[in-house]
Design a protein around this motif. Structure first.
Motif, PDB file in Angstrom:
ATOM      1  N   ARG A   1      24.921  49.193  29.989  1.00  0.00           N
ATOM      2  CA  ARG A   1      24.190  48.025  29.546  1.00  0.00           C
ATOM      3  C   ARG A   1      24.123  48.139  28.029  1.00  0.00           C
ATOM      4  NH1 ARG A   1      20.221  44.751  31.666  1.00  0.00           N
ATOM      5  NH2 ARG A   1      20.416  45.535  33.713  1.00  0.00           N
ATOM      6  N   ILE A   2      24.282  46.756  27.763  1.00  0.00           N
ATOM      7  CA  ILE A   2      23.923  46.450  26.342  1.00  0.00           C
ATOM      8  C   ILE A   2      23.257  45.119  26.050  1.00  0.00           C
ATOM      9  CG2 ILE A   2      25.145  45.752  24.062  1.00  0.00           C
ATOM     10  CD1 ILE A   2      27.716  47.297  24.880  1.00  0.00           C
ATOM     11  N   GLY A   3      21.938  45.261  25.722  1.00  0.00           N
ATOM     12  CA  GLY A   3      20.997  44.241  25.907  1.00  0.00           C
ATOM     13  C   GLY A   3      20.952  43.602  27.522  1.00  0.00           C
ATOM     14  N   ASP A   4      21.462  42.341  27.542  1.00  0.00           N
ATOM     15  CA  ASP A   4      21.155  41.652  28.906  1.00  0.00           C
ATOM     16  C   ASP A   4      22.425  42.009  29.604  1.00  0.00           C
ATOM     17  OD1 ASP A   4      18.610  41.141  28.533  1.00  0.00           O
ATOM     18  OD2 ASP A   4      19.008  39.177  27.738  1.00  0.00           O
ATOM     19  N   ASN A   5      23.674  42.510  28.914  1.00  0.00           N
ATOM     20  CA  ASN A   5      24.974  42.430  29.384  1.00  0.00           C
ATOM     21  C   ASN A   5      25.113  43.781  30.226  1.00  0.00           C
ATOM     22  OD1 ASN A   5      25.741  40.267  28.250  1.00  0.00           O
ATOM     23  ND2 ASN A   5      26.429  40.940  26.278  1.00  0.00           N
TER      24      ASN A   5
ATOM     25  N   THR B   1      21.359  56.813  31.151  1.00  0.00           N
ATOM     26  CA  THR B   1      21.847  57.947  30.201  1.00  0.00           C
ATOM     27  C   THR B   1      21.933  57.117  28.989  1.00  0.00           C
ATOM     28  OG1 THR B   1      22.862  59.204  31.838  1.00  0.00           O
ATOM     29  CG2 THR B   1      23.198  59.892  29.554  1.00  0.00           C
ATOM     30  N   PRO B   2      21.306  57.502  27.888  1.00  0.00           N
ATOM     31  CA  PRO B   2      21.590  56.661  26.555  1.00  0.00           C
ATOM     32  C   PRO B   2      22.912  57.018  25.896  1.00  0.00           C
ATOM     33  CG  PRO B   2      19.365  57.576  26.331  1.00  0.00           C
ATOM     34  CD  PRO B   2      20.190  58.067  27.516  1.00  0.00           C
ATOM     35  N   VAL B   3      23.791  56.128  25.616  1.00  0.00           N
ATOM     36  CA  VAL B   3      25.200  56.680  25.099  1.00  0.00           C
ATOM     37  C   VAL B   3      25.112  56.155  23.598  1.00  0.00           C
ATOM     38  CG1 VAL B   3      26.359  56.627  27.115  1.00  0.00           C
ATOM     39  CG2 VAL B   3      26.323  54.405  25.849  1.00  0.00           C
ATOM     40  N   SER B   4      24.326  55.130  22.918  1.00  0.00           N
ATOM     41  CA  SER B   4      24.349  54.670  21.572  1.00  0.00           C
ATOM     42  C   SER B   4      22.998  54.288  21.324  1.00  0.00           C
ATOM     43  CB  SER B   4      25.393  53.753  21.249  1.00  0.00           C
ATOM     44  OG  SER B   4      25.224  52.699  22.017  1.00  0.00           O
ATOM     45  N   GLN B   5      22.713  53.817  20.254  1.00  0.00           N
ATOM     46  CA  GLN B   5      21.266  52.997  19.907  1.00  0.00           C
ATOM     47  C   GLN B   5      21.087  51.737  20.695  1.00  0.00           C
ATOM     48  OE1 GLN B   5      21.140  52.756  15.658  1.00  0.00           O
ATOM     49  NE2 GLN B   5      20.483  54.827  15.488  1.00  0.00           N
ATOM     50  N   ILE B   6      22.147  51.051  21.265  1.00  0.00           N
ATOM     51  CA  ILE B   6      21.891  49.862  21.648  1.00  0.00           C
ATOM     52  C   ILE B   6      22.539  49.895  23.432  1.00  0.00           C
ATOM     53  CG2 ILE B   6      22.092  48.701  19.525  1.00  0.00           C
ATOM     54  CD1 ILE B   6      25.016  47.855  20.345  1.00  0.00           C
ATOM     55  N   ALA B   7      23.238  50.921  23.767  1.00  0.00           N
ATOM     56  CA  ALA B   7      23.996  51.323  24.994  1.00  0.00           C
ATOM     57  C   ALA B   7      23.315  52.246  25.820  1.00  0.00           C
ATOM     58  CB  ALA B   7      25.286  51.248  24.737  1.00  0.00           C
ATOM     59  N   THR B   8      23.146  51.839  27.154  1.00  0.00           N
ATOM     60  CA  THR B   8      22.892  52.834  28.186  1.00  0.00           C
ATOM     61  C   THR B   8      23.841  52.831  29.175  1.00  0.00           C
ATOM     62  OG1 THR B   8      21.317  51.631  29.332  1.00  0.00           O
ATOM     63  CG2 THR B   8      20.619  52.884  27.639  1.00  0.00           C
ATOM     64  N   ILE B   9      24.001  53.977  29.971  1.00  0.00           N
ATOM     65  CA  ILE B   9      24.696  53.882  31.393  1.00  0.00           C
ATOM     66  C   ILE B   9      23.806  54.057  32.300  1.00  0.00           C
ATOM     67  CG2 ILE B   9      26.302  55.278  32.868  1.00  0.00           C
ATOM     68  CD1 ILE B   9      27.725  54.086  30.643  1.00  0.00           C
ATOM     69  N   GLU B  10      23.774  52.863  33.209  1.00  0.00           N
ATOM     70  CA  GLU B  10      23.007  52.885  34.503  1.00  0.00           C
ATOM     71  C   GLU B  10      24.017  53.450  35.577  1.00  0.00           C
ATOM     72  OE1 GLU B  10      21.281  49.232  34.452  1.00  0.00           O
ATOM     73  OE2 GLU B  10      20.205  49.475  32.826  1.00  0.00           O
ATOM     74  N   LYS B  11      23.430  54.352  36.139  1.00  0.00           N
ATOM     75  CA  LYS B  11      24.394  54.894  37.442  1.00  0.00           C
ATOM     76  C   LYS B  11      23.400  55.145  38.726  1.00  0.00           C
ATOM     77  CE  LYS B  11      26.595  58.860  37.077  1.00  0.00           C
ATOM     78  NZ  LYS B  11      26.485  59.820  38.350  1.00  0.00           N
ATOM     79  N   THR B  12      24.080  54.732  39.781  1.00  0.00           N
ATOM     80  CA  THR B  12      23.490  55.087  41.119  1.00  0.00           C
ATOM     81  C   THR B  12      24.488  55.836  41.841  1.00  0.00           C
ATOM     82  OG1 THR B  12      21.916  53.106  41.135  1.00  0.00           O
ATOM     83  CG2 THR B  12      22.550  54.249  43.396  1.00  0.00           C
ATOM     84  N   ASP B  13      24.063  57.002  42.382  1.00  0.00           N
ATOM     85  CA  ASP B  13      24.708  57.751  43.258  1.00  0.00           C
ATOM     86  C   ASP B  13      24.214  58.068  44.770  1.00  0.00           C
ATOM     87  OD1 ASP B  13      27.092  58.932  41.575  1.00  0.00           O
ATOM     88  OD2 ASP B  13      25.347  59.677  40.407  1.00  0.00           O
ATOM     89  N   VAL B  14      24.947  57.744  45.800  1.00  0.00           N
ATOM     90  CA  VAL B  14      24.310  57.843  47.164  1.00  0.00           C
ATOM     91  C   VAL B  14      24.938  59.179  47.860  1.00  0.00           C
ATOM     92  CG1 VAL B  14      23.947  56.915  49.423  1.00  0.00           C
ATOM     93  CG2 VAL B  14      23.789  55.421  47.444  1.00  0.00           C
ATOM     94  N   TYR B  15      24.437  59.982  48.080  1.00  0.00           N
ATOM     95  CA  TYR B  15      24.908  61.377  48.736  1.00  0.00           C
ATOM     96  C   TYR B  15      24.610  61.592  50.259  1.00  0.00           C
ATOM     97  CZ  TYR B  15      24.161  62.775  43.768  1.00  0.00           C
ATOM     98  OH  TYR B  15      24.351  62.799  42.278  1.00  0.00           O
ATOM     99  N   GLU B  16      26.096  61.804  50.847  1.00  0.00           N
ATOM    100  CA  GLU B  16      26.182  61.956  52.123  1.00  0.00           C
ATOM    101  C   GLU B  16      27.297  63.170  52.258  1.00  0.00           C
ATOM    102  OE1 GLU B  16      26.592  58.047  54.485  1.00  0.00           O
ATOM    103  OE2 GLU B  16      27.294  57.620  52.420  1.00  0.00           O
ATOM    104  N   ARG B  17      27.032  63.906  53.852  1.00  0.00           N
ATOM    105  CA  ARG B  17      27.758  64.868  53.904  1.00  0.00           C
ATOM    106  C   ARG B  17      28.157  64.682  55.474  1.00  0.00           C
ATOM    107  NH1 ARG B  17      26.798  70.571  50.979  1.00  0.00           N
ATOM    108  NH2 ARG B  17      26.821  69.702  48.660  1.00  0.00           N
ATOM    109  N   ARG B  18      29.158  65.213  56.001  1.00  0.00           N
ATOM    110  CA  ARG B  18      29.511  65.453  57.237  1.00  0.00           C
ATOM    111  C   ARG B  18      30.107  66.993  57.359  1.00  0.00           C
ATOM    112  NH1 ARG B  18      33.240  60.219  57.141  1.00  0.00           N
ATOM    113  NH2 ARG B  18      31.614  58.704  56.960  1.00  0.00           N
ATOM    114  N   ASN B  19      29.801  67.736  58.170  1.00  0.00           N
ATOM    115  CA  ASN B  19      29.842  69.062  58.476  1.00  0.00           C
ATOM    116  C   ASN B  19      30.111  69.594  60.121  1.00  0.00           C
ATOM    117  OD1 ASN B  19      30.112  71.799  57.228  1.00  0.00           O
ATOM    118  ND2 ASN B  19      28.333  72.298  58.527  1.00  0.00           N
ATOM    119  N   ASP B  20      31.057  70.329  60.337  1.00  0.00           N
ATOM    120  CA  ASP B  20      31.285  70.957  61.767  1.00  0.00           C
ATOM    121  C   ASP B  20      31.769  72.182  61.315  1.00  0.00           C
ATOM    122  OD1 ASP B  20      31.212  68.626  63.691  1.00  0.00           O
ATOM    123  OD2 ASP B  20      32.104  67.702  61.906  1.00  0.00           O
TER     124      ASP B  20
END
Length: 465
Positions: free
Chosen positions: A84-88, A436-455
């Motif tokens: 994200r940089i501003g509204d972009n 996560t900020p990466v510069s004075q004007i940019a951030t990283i916006e991340k969404t993680d969805v965790y799932e598992r399968r086990n036998d």
């Protein structure tokens, strides 16, 4: 490329959960567990691990239990990431030329072990019992990410995007590609010896020592990095060999776990028991083969034997207790409780401080001697992890679950029996958002969805001599 490879090597702890139990502790040490998990007050040969004091109440003589298990697990992380940089909002993953336009991707890690063996041995005398066991009490498999992970790719895409902008051709950036691979193998072998003593006809105690041998190997690389642009003559810009990273690290250590236990047979119908395993200090010694760039990357210091000789990864203290009730001679009902003191098990980089509370498990099981030749059993276990969002990553996470098991014991002869068991986990789904900020004007916006399968499947053979 220094920053994004940090995510790749977090898989150093990702291969330790294909079995049941706490963050680094396996509780399924026998085929009997896979047909009835509430073993904490059971009087049987697998009690050498689950209820060592209760083994004193077995018939006099030698008892031997052998088990082979086959666990399989898939770890699925669905990742969406934007800069994200501003509204972009720039969809970083959508620039991958192998998956063009996909801003949300599914990443799968496969963890398995062909065979996980264990044995329990006991010699019961009138009052004194000597016992020994060998099992994979932590780890227990290999985990492979053939296509990398969302965190890895997000940081890689960000750095490549910044590199193109620094070249003054950011508007011509079309995408990227790279070859990423990571694989982890981790086993904690436990060799336990101890002695139980029957104080009275109804009360027994146990004391023992488990020697823990840690063995791990982690391999990862990022190769064949390419940038794609619309600039004539610069449609494909390959990264230099200096940007590529290869690393193989082996880790090993020895630790010791004191174990104490008590069992009280109230009468022929009721039995109660408890066990405590002390915290085990594990300092894994690094032995690394790394490229120069990998050795010069501070984020890889955990695996660099020139900078970090030993890595702490303690096994937490564990308290278990249980009760068994037999309403009739052919039926046994079981219940148990486990607590893993994860907050006080020291981890490299103070990772244990990101744990909000210890792991808790509640277990129930039942067995029915349907005939003289067949025992039918089933059970349920709830495992609850109390982990902060900061602890979770796509390569280092645990998810609370409900586990069901079922199986049979075949009484082949009076001296030989065979256990067959099956285990399946129903995992919760957890979503974690991060900025996560990466510069004075940019951030990283991340969404993680965790799932598992086990036998897991298991077969065991028990002998009485």
């Amino acid at each position: 490329m220094k920053r994004f490879f940090y995510s790749a090597v977090l898989f150093a702890v990702c291969s330790s959960e294909a079995m049941a139990g706490g963050l680094v502790t396996n509780s399924n040490q026998s085929a009997s567990f896979l047909r009835n998990p509430a073993r904490d007050a059971v009087i049987d040969i697998d009690g050498v691990y689950t209820n060592p004091a209760g083994v004193c109440f077995m018939p006099n003589g030698f008892h031997l239990g052998l088990t082979a298990q086959h666990p399989e697990q898939k770890r699925i992380v669905t990742t969406s990431s934007f800069m994200r940089i501003g509204d972009n909002k720039i969809p970083l993953l959508a620039f991958n030329q192998n998956y063009p336009g996909e801003s949300t991707r599914e990443y799968t890690g496969t963890a398995s072990a062909p065979v996980v063996p264990s044995f329990q041995l006991a010699y019961v005398m009138d009052k004194l019992t000597l016992s020994a066991s060998m099992a994979v009490t932590g780890g227990g498999g290999k985990c492979t990410f053939d296509d990398g992970t969302g965190s890895l790719e997000t940081l890689c895409a960000l750095e490549l995007y910044q590199k193109v902008n620094a070249m003054g051709i950011g508007a011509a950036f079309k995408g990227y590609s790279f070859d990423a691979y990571m694989r982890g193998r981790q086993f904690y072998y436990g060799f336990q010896v101890g002695a139980g003593y029957k104080i009275t006809d109804n009360l027994a105690v146990f004391g023992g020592l488990r020697t823990m041998i840690g063995s791990a190997k982690y391999t990862g690389y990022i190769r064949d990095i390419k940038i794609y642009t619309s600039v004539p003559g610069m449609e494909v810009i390959p990264a230099s060999a200096a940007d590529e990273i290869d690393m193989t690290t082996k880790q090993s250590c020895v630790g010791f776990t004191p174990v104490i236990g008590v069992d009280y047979r109230i009468n022929d119908k009721w039995n109660i028991a408890a066990k405590y395993e002390f915290r085990t200090k594990m300092s894994l010694e690094n032995s690394s083969e790394m490229t120069e760039k990998a050795r010069n990357t501070s984020a890889l210091d955990k695996f660099n034997d020139e900078k970090t000789k030993y890595v702490r990864d303690d096994i937490p203290g564990t308290f278990t207790c249980g009760v068994q009730y037999s309403p009739m001679e052919t039926v046994r009902l079981n219940a148990g409780y486990h607590f893993y003191d994860d907050c006080n098990a020291v981890k490299y980089g103070d990772e244990h401080k990101k744990i909000d509370g210890g792991t808790r498990e509640i277990l129930f099981g039942a067995e029915w001697d349907a005939t003289k030749l067949l025992t039918v059993s089933a059970g349920w276990q709830n495992t609850h992890y109390d982990l902060s969002d900061g602890y979770m990553s796509d390569l280092n996470h645990n998810i609370s679950s409900n586990m069901i098991v079922c199986g049979v014991r075949l009484h082949v002869t009076e001296k030989i029996s065979v256990d067959l068991g099956y285990m399946h986990n129903f995992y919760d789904k957890r979503t974690v958002d991060s900025v996560t900020p990466v510069s004075q004007i940019a951030t990283i916006e991340k969404t993680d969805v965790y799932e598992r399968r086990n036998d897991a499947f298991a077969i065991g053979v028990n002998f009485d001599f």
